[in-house]
Design an enzyme around this catalytic site. Structure first.
Site, mmCIF file in Angstrom:
data_model
loop_
_atom_site.group_PDB
_atom_site.id
_atom_site.type_symbol
_atom_site.label_atom_id
_atom_site.label_comp_id
_atom_site.label_asym_id
_atom_site.label_seq_id
_atom_site.Cartn_x
_atom_site.Cartn_y
_atom_site.Cartn_z
ATOM 1 N N ASP A 51 124.042 1.833 -34.007
ATOM 2 C CA ASP A 51 123.609 1.609 -35.382
ATOM 3 C C ASP A 51 123.419 0.127 -35.672
ATOM 4 O O ASP A 51 122.558 -0.248 -36.465
ATOM 5 C CB ASP A 51 124.588 2.236 -36.375
ATOM 6 C CG ASP A 51 124.501 3.752 -36.396
ATOM 7 O OD1 ASP A 51 123.542 4.316 -35.823
ATOM 8 O OD2 ASP A 51 125.393 4.385 -36.984
ATOM 9 N N LYS A 67 117.625 17.270 -46.034
ATOM 10 C CA LYS A 67 119.089 17.240 -46.099
ATOM 11 C C LYS A 67 119.539 17.354 -47.550
ATOM 12 O O LYS A 67 118.913 16.793 -48.443
ATOM 13 C CB LYS A 67 119.632 15.946 -45.509
ATOM 14 C CG LYS A 67 119.346 15.785 -44.028
ATOM 15 C CD LYS A 67 119.929 14.486 -43.492
ATOM 16 C CE LYS A 67 119.619 14.332 -42.027
ATOM 17 N NZ LYS A 67 118.328 13.713 -41.787
ATOM 18 N N TYR A 109 126.860 18.021 -45.427
ATOM 19 C CA TYR A 109 125.419 18.090 -45.642
ATOM 20 C C TYR A 109 124.815 19.311 -44.971
ATOM 21 O O TYR A 109 125.242 19.744 -43.922
ATOM 22 C CB TYR A 109 124.715 16.814 -45.198
ATOM 23 C CG TYR A 109 124.897 16.378 -43.771
ATOM 24 C CD1 TYR A 109 123.869 16.511 -42.844
ATOM 25 C CD2 TYR A 109 126.089 15.795 -43.347
ATOM 26 C CE1 TYR A 109 124.020 16.082 -41.536
ATOM 27 C CE2 TYR A 109 126.254 15.356 -42.047
ATOM 28 C CZ TYR A 109 125.209 15.505 -41.141
ATOM 29 O OH TYR A 109 125.367 15.081 -39.848
ATOM 30 N N HIS A 169 119.704 6.803 -40.183
ATOM 31 C CA HIS A 169 119.213 7.707 -39.145
ATOM 32 C C HIS A 169 118.028 8.546 -39.629
ATOM 33 O O HIS A 169 117.920 8.853 -40.806
ATOM 34 C CB HIS A 169 120.319 8.671 -38.710
ATOM 35 C CG HIS A 169 121.542 7.989 -38.194
ATOM 36 N ND1 HIS A 169 122.799 8.513 -38.352
ATOM 37 C CD2 HIS A 169 121.707 6.825 -37.522
ATOM 38 C CE1 HIS A 169 123.687 7.705 -37.789
ATOM 39 N NE2 HIS A 169 123.050 6.673 -37.290
#
Length: 189
Positions: A172, A73, A133, A64
């Site tokens: 996905d 991140k 995260y 992603h």
């Protein structure tokens, strides 16, 4: 910089962080994030949102990226083990389209810093994993793009055992590859 050690990766900007763990007979203590230590390590980003997900073995989340609101991140695993991957999508980067992967686990306590401009995903290797995260921007619904995890032009070497069933969301499984990404953005080979 006393509480973390930082390994740079072959792709500029990616960093694997190992915290200092203080343990004794009772258990352990570690700082998972301290702004001054991270800034001294070349990660001055300010994080505004923390996320956590739980997944079972074989779940593959990703790859992603955010389209209009890119995020830095800082990822880690607090339970179980995952293979975490970042793919360089920074236009003009000498490593555009290249990937880097690292095993993150509750045992090794490593963290992975992924700056803006990368696609990101992970595969759960353990029976169960909890993944945490930090993000440098808020979640913006409808701003997510992706690359299909098994694009041969990227060539991520996912450590998928023969007995593992890979579990993907339909979206996905249906993302395009790096060629479609480049074409949609007018990036020439």
């Amino acid at each position: 910089m006393g509480q973390i050690s930082v390994e740079t990766c072959e792709i500029e900007g990616l960093k694997v962080i190992t915290p200092t763990v203080h343990g004794d007979a009772r258990g352990y203590f570690m700082e998972t994030y301290q702004y001054n230590d991270f800034k001294a390590a070349g990660i001055p980003e300010v994080f505004v949102q923390d996320n956590q997900s739980a997944s079972k073995r074989g779940v593959l989340r990703g790859l992603h990226f955010q389209i209009n609101y890119p995020q830095d991140k800082l990822v880690r695993v607090i339970r179980g083990e995952v293979f975490d991957v970042a793919v360089d999508l920074r236009e003009g980067s000498k490593t555009f389209g290249k990937w880097f992967g690292v095993v993150l686990s509750e045992e090794n306590k490593k963290q992975f810093f992924i700056p803006k401009g990368f696609a990101h995903g992970y595969l759960v290797l353990s029976d169960y994993a909890e993944f945490c995260y930090k993000c440098s921007d808020f979640y913006h619904p409808g701003d997510e793009g992706g690359l299909v995890y098994n694009d041969p032009d990227v060539g991520v070497e996912w450590p998928i055992p023969e007995d593992m069933e890979v579990l993907l969301l339909e979206r996905d499984a249906n993302w395009g590859g790096i060629r479609e990404y480049k074409k949609a953005r007018g990036i020439e080979d």
